[in-house]
Motif scaffolding. Structure first.
Motif, PDB file in Angstrom:
ATOM      1  N   ASP A  26       0.818  -1.216   0.000  1.00 51.48           N
ATOM      2  CA  ASP A  26       0.000   0.000   0.000  1.00 51.48           C
ATOM      3  C   ASP A  26       0.852   1.266   0.000  1.00 51.48           C
ATOM      4  O   ASP A  26       0.406   2.324   0.433  1.00 51.48           O
ATOM      5  N   ARG A  27       2.091   1.148  -0.494  1.00 46.97           N
ATOM      6  CA  ARG A  27       3.011   2.298  -0.455  1.00 46.97           C
ATOM      7  C   ARG A  27       3.498   2.691  -1.845  1.00 46.97           C
ATOM      8  O   ARG A  27       4.607   3.171  -2.005  1.00 46.97           O
ATOM      9  N   GLY A  28       2.690   2.459  -2.842  1.00 49.03           N
ATOM     10  CA  GLY A  28       3.074   2.836  -4.194  1.00 49.03           C
ATOM     11  C   GLY A  28       3.726   1.678  -4.935  1.00 49.03           C
ATOM     12  O   GLY A  28       3.991   0.618  -4.367  1.00 49.03           O
ATOM     13  N   PRO A  29       3.993   1.859  -6.231  1.00 48.77           N
ATOM     14  CA  PRO A  29       4.555   0.769  -7.041  1.00 48.77           C
ATOM     15  C   PRO A  29       5.967   0.406  -6.611  1.00 48.77           C
ATOM     16  O   PRO A  29       6.795   1.272  -6.326  1.00 48.77           O
ATOM     17  N   SER A  30       6.226  -0.888  -6.539  1.00 46.13           N
ATOM     18  CA  SER A  30       7.557  -1.394  -6.186  1.00 46.13           C
ATOM     19  C   SER A  30       7.880  -2.593  -7.058  1.00 46.13           C
ATOM     20  O   SER A  30       6.986  -3.308  -7.525  1.00 46.13           O
ATOM     21  N   LEU A  31       9.172  -2.825  -7.238  1.00 43.01           N
ATOM     22  CA  LEU A  31       9.663  -3.953  -8.023  1.00 43.01           C
ATOM     23  C   LEU A  31      10.679  -4.704  -7.183  1.00 43.01           C
ATOM     24  O   LEU A  31      11.590  -4.104  -6.593  1.00 43.01           O
ATOM     25  N   ILE A  32      10.521  -6.031  -7.111  1.00 39.24           N
ATOM     26  CA  ILE A  32      11.459  -6.870  -6.370  1.00 39.24           C
ATOM     27  C   ILE A  32      12.024  -7.920  -7.319  1.00 39.24           C
ATOM     28  O   ILE A  32      11.270  -8.704  -7.898  1.00 39.24           O
ATOM     29  N   LEU A  33      13.341  -7.913  -7.493  1.00 42.76           N
ATOM     30  CA  LEU A  33      14.034  -8.968  -8.231  1.00 42.76           C
ATOM     31  C   LEU A  33      14.751  -9.823  -7.196  1.00 42.76           C
ATOM     32  O   LEU A  33      15.531  -9.306  -6.386  1.00 42.76           O
ATOM     33  N   ALA A  34      14.496 -11.135  -7.206  1.00 41.73           N
ATOM     34  CA  ALA A  34      14.976 -11.978  -6.117  1.00 41.73           C
ATOM     35  C   ALA A  34      15.654 -13.242  -6.627  1.00 41.73           C
ATOM     36  O   ALA A  34      15.277 -13.792  -7.669  1.00 41.73           O
ATOM     37  N   ASN A  35      16.661 -13.671  -5.870  1.00 41.64           N
ATOM     38  CA  ASN A  35      17.328 -14.961  -6.057  1.00 41.64           C
ATOM     39  C   ASN A  35      17.803 -15.154  -7.506  1.00 41.64           C
ATOM     40  O   ASN A  35      17.426 -16.104  -8.179  1.00 41.64           O
ATOM     41  N   PHE A  36      18.668 -14.254  -7.942  1.00 44.40           N
ATOM     42  CA  PHE A  36      19.201 -14.362  -9.300  1.00 44.40           C
ATOM     43  C   PHE A  36      20.714 -14.166  -9.281  1.00 44.40           C
ATOM     44  O   PHE A  36      21.297 -13.756  -8.263  1.00 44.40           O
ATOM     45  N   TYR A  37      21.340 -14.463 -10.410  1.00 44.55           N
ATOM     46  CA  TYR A  37      22.788 -14.320 -10.550  1.00 44.55           C
ATOM     47  C   TYR A  37      23.080 -13.182 -11.516  1.00 44.55           C
ATOM     48  O   TYR A  37      22.360 -12.970 -12.493  1.00 44.55           O
TER      49      TYR A  37
END
Length: 225
Positions: A27-38
């Motif tokens: 509920d705090r605006g658009p966010s992007l999470i990229l996880a567990n990558f090389y």
């Protein structure tokens, strides 16, 4: 909150942290999470790269439960219940810093040298202790990398700071360059497996809490696992 993965997350601490991140940012605006990558020439493993209009954060996640003693050089240490110290495998300051360099290298590779400023200057690098910094920890300062607890990570993401000034389209190009996939595209079988794992993790936590509630202090034993 959009989540993209390099590989399914099996570590229980990382799964819980990701779920809490999604709920905390929802509920705090658009966010992007990229996880567990090389990323990068040496294929450094990245726990979380989080971007929103306020800040871009590379988060090296650690689930230490005992007090941690950090060092600029050499392995970090845990202080066990009997007061003894146990050396950890590696130095999280260096892991976080090298991970940010790897992200910067991946961006430069995607842009093929057209970027004039190294991307790592626009990335806030943290070591996040989940769920919080254990009481009694001794945290030393380190240039350009900060040790924080998980509540501080959520607060940090709502405070203006270093950020990669990309549009949604540019982030999508980077996601394709890394070969990441949306978290919701996991197969029904895998989602079912993840749900069962989460259920078992929750049962295990409750079981351990219930059977240790009224126990006396543990006697130190000369055993290492």
């Amino acid at each position: 909150v959009s989540v993209y993965l390099g590989h399914p997350i099996h570590d229980p601490t990382e799964r819980r942290a990701l779920g809490q991140l999604q709920r905390g940012l929802a509920d705090r605006g658009p966010s992007l999470i990229l996880a567990n990558f090389y990323a990068g020439p040496r294929q450094r493993q990245i726990d979380f790269l989080i971007a929103n209009p306020h800040r871009t954060v590379h988060c090296e996640l650690k689930g230490y439960r005992c007090p941690v003693i950090t060092h600029p050089n050499g392995p970090w240490q845990l202080r066990l219940q009997d007061g003894s110290l146990r050396a950890l495998d590696g130095n999280a300051y260096d892991q976080a810093r090298q991970g940010t360099y790897a992200i910067s290298d991946a961006i430069a590779q995607m842009l093929r040298g057209t970027v004039s400023r190294p991307a790592f200057r626009n990335v806030d690098t943290v070591v996040c202790l989940y769920p919080e910094i254990p009481s009694g920890s001794q945290i030393t300062r380190f240039p350009h990398v900060e040790v924080i607890g998980f509540p501080d990570l959520l607060q940090r993401l709502q405070t203006p700071g270093p950020a990669i000034p990309w549009t949604t389209s540019q982030w999508e190009d980077f996601i394709r360059h890394l070969g990441l996939f949306p978290a919701e595209h996991l197969s029904p079988a895998h989602r079912s497996l993840e749900a069962r794992r989460a259920l078992l993790d929750d049962y295990r936590r409750r079981f351990l809490a219930s059977i240790t509630l009224d126990l006396p202090p543990l006697a130190p034993l000369p055993v290492e696992i």
